[in-house]
Design a protein around this motif. Sequence first.
Motif, short mmCIF file in Angstrom:
data_model
loop_
_atom_site.label_atom_id
_atom_site.label_comp_id
_atom_site.label_asym_id
_atom_site.label_seq_id
_atom_site.Cartn_x
_atom_site.Cartn_y
_atom_site.Cartn_z
N ALA A 111 -8.50 14.80 13.23
CA ALA A 111 -7.50 15.09 14.20
C ALA A 111 -6.99 14.06 14.37
CB ALA A 111 -7.99 15.98 15.56
N GLN A 112 -7.74 12.92 14.94
CA GLN A 112 -7.23 11.51 15.25
C GLN A 112 -6.49 10.90 14.08
OE1 GLN A 112 -10.05 8.64 16.37
NE2 GLN A 112 -8.53 7.58 17.61
N LEU A 113 -6.95 11.18 12.94
CA LEU A 113 -6.30 10.42 11.69
C LEU A 113 -5.05 10.99 11.29
CD1 LEU A 113 -9.53 9.75 9.58
CD2 LEU A 113 -7.86 8.05 10.79
N THR A 114 -5.07 12.56 11.54
CA THR A 114 -3.89 13.59 11.23
C THR A 114 -2.94 13.00 12.22
OG1 THR A 114 -5.31 15.31 10.61
CG2 THR A 114 -3.16 15.99 10.94
N ALA A 115 -2.91 12.63 13.38
CA ALA A 115 -1.92 12.14 14.44
C ALA A 115 -1.30 10.95 13.82
CB ALA A 115 -2.54 12.26 15.73
N LYS A 116 -2.24 10.06 13.55
CA LYS A 116 -1.98 8.83 13.05
C LYS A 116 -1.05 8.92 11.77
CE LYS A 116 -4.60 4.97 14.18
NZ LYS A 116 -5.58 4.11 14.00
N VAL A 117 -1.46 9.77 11.00
CA VAL A 117 -0.72 9.95 9.53
C VAL A 117 0.76 10.44 10.06
CG1 VAL A 117 -0.37 11.26 7.62
CG2 VAL A 117 -2.61 10.09 8.19
N SER A 118 0.83 11.47 11.06
CA SER A 118 2.16 12.03 11.36
C SER A 118 2.89 10.90 11.98
CB SER A 118 1.88 13.35 12.31
OG SER A 118 1.14 14.11 11.82
N ALA A 119 2.33 10.22 12.99
CA ALA A 119 3.28 9.02 13.55
C ALA A 119 3.77 8.06 12.58
CB ALA A 119 2.27 8.57 14.46
N LEU A 120 2.97 7.62 11.55
CA LEU A 120 3.32 6.69 10.62
C LEU A 120 4.37 7.51 9.69
CD1 LEU A 120 0.04 5.34 9.35
CD2 LEU A 120 1.71 3.94 10.64
N GLU A 121 4.25 8.60 9.18
CA GLU A 121 5.23 9.34 8.43
C GLU A 121 6.87 9.34 9.38
OE1 GLU A 121 3.44 12.97 7.65
OE2 GLU A 121 2.86 12.36 5.80
N ALA A 122 6.88 9.66 10.71
CA ALA A 122 7.92 9.54 11.60
C ALA A 122 8.34 8.13 11.60
CB ALA A 122 7.42 9.83 13.05
N GLU A 123 7.60 7.34 11.65
CA GLU A 123 8.17 5.84 11.68
C GLU A 123 8.86 5.58 10.17
OE1 GLU A 123 6.60 1.08 12.41
OE2 GLU A 123 5.26 2.76 12.72
N ILE A 124 8.05 5.98 9.01
CA ILE A 124 8.67 5.87 7.84
C ILE A 124 10.21 6.41 7.73
CG2 ILE A 124 8.58 6.42 5.40
CD1 ILE A 124 5.47 5.71 5.62
N GLN A 159 12.14 6.89 10.28
CA GLN A 159 13.10 6.08 10.97
C GLN A 159 13.61 4.78 10.20
OE1 GLN A 159 11.22 5.43 14.59
NE2 GLN A 159 11.75 7.18 15.47
N LEU A 160 12.65 4.31 9.54
CA LEU A 160 12.93 2.99 8.90
C LEU A 160 13.90 3.33 7.65
CD1 LEU A 160 9.38 1.16 9.03
CD2 LEU A 160 11.59 0.57 10.23
N GLU A 161 13.63 4.27 7.10
CA GLU A 161 14.46 4.51 6.06
C GLU A 161 16.06 4.89 6.26
OE1 GLU A 161 12.22 7.85 4.12
OE2 GLU A 161 11.31 6.71 2.81
N ALA A 162 15.89 5.35 7.65
CA ALA A 162 17.62 5.93 7.97
C ALA A 162 17.91 4.36 8.33
CB ALA A 162 17.39 6.73 9.33
#
Length: 162
Positions: free
Chosen positions: A63-76, A78-81
């Motif tokens: 669950a912790q790793l899944t949350a981290k992956v979701s946070a990193l995907e959101a950051e990606i 934002q960076l792409e935008a």
Amino acid sequence: MSVEILTYDALGARLNISPVAARSLARRLRLPRSLSDDGKALVSVDLAEIRHTPGRRQAGDVAQLTAKVSALEAEIAQLEARADGHRADFEHERERADRLMAELLQATAECAAARETAARLEGEVAVLRTRARTDSSIDKTERRLGQLAATLVESDRKASRG
């Protein structure tokens, strides 16, 4: 100390791991290996001496790793935008620079043409002045000077329009 001779499949079944993990464990522990008559690898192992506990991920870790992956995907995202915004700015400035370069080249060409015209007209004025000193027909020289002055004014107007 009871030594057993097992295949990787059997060793994996005894330790509750996959045959690939059993092979990796046998290599890591440098267990003696041999080949059976049917070509399968056999491992000599004392199961009492092996203290292998299969690594299991706990639900909290997943669950912790899944949350981290979701946070990193959101950051990606934002960076792409932001990168898209920077790309648009870059394209706009590139077009602007191209337009300015074209204007500069045109102005340079016009300036060179104006210099050539001015040099030609100065040469003609010098010739007319020389003729005016030596020639007796002053009317002809005055007309030519008037034409040159008109040409000079016209060239100046063209240069100021462009």
